[in-house]
Design an enzyme around this catalytic site. Structure first.
Site, short mmCIF file in Angstrom:
data_model
loop_
_atom_site.label_atom_id
_atom_site.label_comp_id
_atom_site.label_asym_id
_atom_site.label_seq_id
_atom_site.Cartn_x
_atom_site.Cartn_y
_atom_site.Cartn_z
N HIS A 1 0.85 -1.19 0.00
CA HIS A 1 0.00 0.00 0.00
C HIS A 1 0.89 1.25 0.00
O HIS A 1 1.85 1.32 0.78
CB HIS A 1 -0.91 -0.01 1.24
CG HIS A 1 -1.84 1.15 1.26
ND1 HIS A 1 -2.93 1.24 0.42
CD2 HIS A 1 -1.82 2.30 1.98
CE1 HIS A 1 -3.54 2.40 0.63
NE2 HIS A 1 -2.89 3.06 1.58
N GLU B 1 8.69 1.40 -2.64
CA GLU B 1 7.90 0.16 -2.72
C GLU B 1 8.72 -0.94 -3.37
O GLU B 1 8.66 -2.10 -2.97
CB GLU B 1 6.63 0.39 -3.56
CG GLU B 1 5.61 1.28 -2.90
CD GLU B 1 4.34 1.40 -3.74
OE1 GLU B 1 3.89 0.41 -4.32
OE2 GLU B 1 3.79 2.52 -3.80
#
Ligand code: GRF
Length: 250
Positions: free
Chosen positions: A138, A203
């Site tokens: 996320h 990420e």
């Protein structure tokens, strides 16, 4: 609800929330077989493929499933000789759609399912089936800024630090036990797009690291907490990895 040896579960009490379970993730086999769910560009997927091809993770992407036929993630998979499936959600209810997705994952003997920009909300029953073996990434520091626009929402809110989170999925969106997080400072000159781009770069660090921890059997779910068991440090092994996380290197 009790987990059996194969990672499945037996329901003993329908009222139990999966959050209350304690489970050790025990993947001690050969290369971990990953199924990726992706709806978009697939740069997170690419980070898994690249680290896998370089031998940096003991895992390989076996199959990619998308709900979007134009997802560039599917093209990335094909380019690397990975099976790619578009499962059209149109004209199907969620149960039927998920049955098809589930069948692909099972047929390919997937050990770990990775949500990497999958924009379709998974049903509680699908997540329960895979619980402990399904993770998500996320683009915000959970539990803040859940939902489809984590980076934008954090930026509009005016936070000074944002980041990204990997977590086990549970039946609530962006809610399951947190595995890794990394912070990204918001610069005065940022707009939401370049903040999102910097978060995405990070990420690409924490997602493969999370997968490697899973592959090494080092993630232990204890209620809401994920304990990371001691083991090799990526940072020691791969000196070039930016230290976006913890001194331990994980
Ligand atoms: C990432 O920011 C991920 O955190 C979010 O969707 C985005 C996917 O990006 N859930 P990409 O398609 O992997 O490039």
């Amino acid at each position: 609800m009790v987990f059996n040896k194969n990672g499945g579960y037996i329901t003993t009490n329908q009222e139990l929330k999966i959050e209350s379970l304690t489970r050790e993730c025990e993947y001690m086999g050969e290369k971990l077989r990953i199924g990726v769910l992706a709806s978009g560009t697939g740069t997170d997927l690419q980070s898994i493929i690249d680290t896998s091809e370089k031998g940096m993770i003991d895992a390989e992407v076996i199959v990619v499933v998308s709900d979007n036929k134009d997802a560039f993630a599917l093209k990335r998979a094909e380019k690397h000789g990975i099976k790619a499936f578009f499962v059209d959600p149109k004209g199907k209810n969620r149960t039927d759609h998920e049955k098809k997705v589930n069948a692909i994952l099972e047929d390919n003997n997937v050990d770990l399912v990775v949500g990497a920009g999958y924009m379709k909300i998974l049903s509680p029953s699908f997540v329960k089936k895979w619980y402990g073996k399904i993770i998500n990434i996320h683009p915000a520091l959970l539990p803040s800024f859940k939902g489809a626009n984590g980076q934008k929402d954090a930026f509009e809110y005016g936070v000074k630090i944002s980041g990204c989170t990997t977590h086990f999925m549970d039946e609530d969106m962006d809610h399951g036990p947190i595995i890794l997080q990394a912070a990204v400072k918001v610069r005065p000159s940022d707009d939401r797009d370049n903040l999102a781009a910097r978060i995405l770069e990070v990420e690409h660090q924490i997602l493969p690291r999370t997968i490697q921890l899973f592959a090494e059997g080092r993630l232990k779910i204890d209620g809401r907490k994920v304990k990371i068991l001691k083991g090799n440090s990526w940072k020691e092994k791969y000196k070039t990895i930016p230290d976006v996380l913890y001194p331990e290197g994980y």
